[in-house]
Design an enzyme around this catalytic site. Structure first.
Site, short mmCIF file in Angstrom:
data_model
loop_
_atom_site.label_atom_id
_atom_site.label_comp_id
_atom_site.label_asym_id
_atom_site.label_seq_id
_atom_site.Cartn_x
_atom_site.Cartn_y
_atom_site.Cartn_z
CD GLN A 1 -3.46 -8.24 -16.79
OE1 GLN A 1 -3.95 -7.48 -17.33
NE2 GLN A 1 -3.37 -9.73 -16.90
CB CYS B 1 -7.42 2.37 -20.01
SG CYS B 1 -6.31 0.86 -20.50
CB CYS C 1 -4.99 1.19 -15.96
SG CYS C 1 -4.21 2.01 -17.40
CD GLU C 2 2.57 2.30 -14.08
OE1 GLU C 2 2.56 2.03 -12.78
OE2 GLU C 2 3.58 2.14 -14.87
CG HIS C 3 -0.28 3.36 -19.06
ND1 HIS C 3 -0.50 2.11 -19.55
CD2 HIS C 3 0.93 3.64 -18.60
CE1 HIS C 3 0.91 1.57 -19.48
NE2 HIS C 3 1.68 2.27 -18.86
CG HIS C 4 -5.40 5.28 -19.62
ND1 HIS C 4 -4.94 4.26 -20.23
CD2 HIS C 4 -5.46 6.48 -20.72
CE1 HIS C 4 -4.34 4.38 -21.45
NE2 HIS C 4 -4.88 5.54 -21.90
CG HIS D 1 -6.36 -3.36 -19.16
ND1 HIS D 1 -5.43 -2.84 -18.30
CD2 HIS D 1 -6.17 -4.92 -18.85
CE1 HIS D 1 -4.52 -3.91 -17.87
NE2 HIS D 1 -4.98 -5.00 -18.02
N1 GTP Z 1 1.45 -3.64 -21.31
C1 GTP Z 1 0.36 -3.24 -20.64
N2 GTP Z 1 -0.19 -2.05 -21.12
C2 GTP Z 1 -1.11 -1.31 -20.69
C3 GTP Z 1 -1.61 -1.86 -19.33
N3 GTP Z 1 -2.49 -0.94 -18.91
C4 GTP Z 1 -3.04 -0.08 -20.17
N4 GTP Z 1 -2.05 -0.45 -21.03
C5 GTP Z 1 -1.64 0.18 -22.42
O1 GTP Z 1 -0.81 1.48 -22.21
C6 GTP Z 1 -1.02 2.20 -23.56
C7 GTP Z 1 -0.72 3.44 -23.30
O2 GTP Z 1 -0.41 4.05 -24.58
P1 GTP Z 1 -0.10 5.61 -24.78
O3 GTP Z 1 -0.04 5.62 -26.50
O4 GTP Z 1 0.77 6.23 -24.14
O5 GTP Z 1 -1.68 6.29 -24.48
P2 GTP Z 1 -3.19 6.46 -25.28
O6 GTP Z 1 -2.79 7.67 -26.24
O7 GTP Z 1 -4.04 6.87 -23.97
O8 GTP Z 1 -3.36 4.93 -25.60
P3 GTP Z 1 -4.57 4.29 -26.19
O9 GTP Z 1 -5.22 3.55 -24.97
O10 GTP Z 1 -4.34 3.26 -27.29
O11 GTP Z 1 -5.58 5.13 -26.51
C8 GTP Z 1 -2.02 1.68 -24.03
O12 GTP Z 1 -1.95 0.97 -25.35
C9 GTP Z 1 -2.81 0.80 -23.12
O13 GTP Z 1 -3.74 -0.22 -23.68
C10 GTP Z 1 -1.05 -2.97 -18.63
O14 GTP Z 1 -1.35 -3.13 -17.59
N5 GTP Z 1 -0.09 -3.42 -19.62
ZN ZN Z 2 -5.09 2.12 -19.05
#
Ligand code: GTP
Ligand code: ZN
Length: 196
Positions: free
Chosen positions: A127, A157, A84-87, A155
């Site tokens: 994804q 995360c 996951c590129e966010h976490h 996920h």
């Molecule tokens: N659409 C999508 N969302 C993803 C994917 N992987 C992670 N996410 C979401 O990316 C979002 C990032 O949200 P942010 O509010 O920026 O980050 P955050 O505060 O860490 O969010 P939380 O996970 O809700 O705690 C989260 O809702 C994750 O569930 C993916 O593959 N596709």
């Molecule tokens: Zn993530």
């Protein structure tokens, strides 16, 4: 050249230094015995899980055979590990990849479909984009009548942190050509894909 293929080479020394810094940042001692080799190991692990950034996925689809087959080819339940590129934690599950060969009837090697999944999965991803990139690589290289890609993943995360919902499963699909145009073709393929 496939999408996003040519980027800077992996910088091992920089990765080692960054992991060491991260250990200090979380309050650990990178000099203690258990952690002494960790920056080195994590750098190598990162090189592996992001190895798809340095390979052109289109090249693996260069292997084709003139089998004169114009019906569905479907590889189901391809194990898939991505990040996951966010976490920067894993999302993993299975990918299902199907296509209808084009007028030439040329097909690619079955393992090549799994290789394309692997190469796009080994990048920082979401994804939805992973699913679309696999479908679009097949469209570019095989000139097929249709492509369908479905990914089912969990996920970490969402499981080990944040909302903490282990077991929640995310399904994404990407359909191209005949599978987009014809609801019947799409429904038949989805039925085969999701049948257990
Ligand atoms: N659409 C999508 N969302 C993803 C994917 N992987 C992670 N996410 C979401 O990316 C979002 C990032 O949200 P942010 O509010 O920026 O980050 P955050 O505060 O860490 O969010 P939380 O996970 O809700 O705690 C989260 O809702 C994750 O569930 C993916 O593959 N596709
Ligand atoms: Zn993530």
């Amino acid at each position: 050249m496939g999408e996003g293929a040519a980027i800077a080479a992996f910088d091992h020394e920089r990765a080692v230094a960054a992991v060491r810094e991260l250990l200090i940042a979380v309050g650990e001692d990178p000099e203690r015995e258990g952690l002494i080799k960790t920056p080195e190991r994590v750098a190598r692990a990162f090189q592996e899980v992001f190895g798809g950034l340095h390979v052109d996925p289109d090249e693996v689809l260069d292997t084709t055979f003139g089998e004169d087959h114009d019906e569905l080819v479907l590889v189901k339940d391809i194990p898939m590990y991505s990040t996951c590129e966010h976490h920067l934690v894993s999302f993993h599950g299975v990918a299902h990849v199907g296509y209808l060969p084009g007028a030439s009837g040329r097909v690619t090697g079955l393992s090549k479909l799994a290789r394309v999944v692997d190469l796009y999965a080994k990048r920082p991803q979401v994804q939805e984009r992973l699913t679309a990139q696999i479908a679009d690589a097949l469209v570019r290289k095989l000139d097929p009548r249709g492509v369908i890609v479905v990914i089912e993943a969990e996920h970490l995360c969402m499981a080990m942190r944040g909302i903490r919902k282990p077991g929640a499963s995310t399904t994404t699909s990407a359909v191209r050509g005949a599978f987009k145009d014809s609801a019947t073709s799409r429904a038949e393929a989805l039925e085969l894909i999701l049948r257990r």
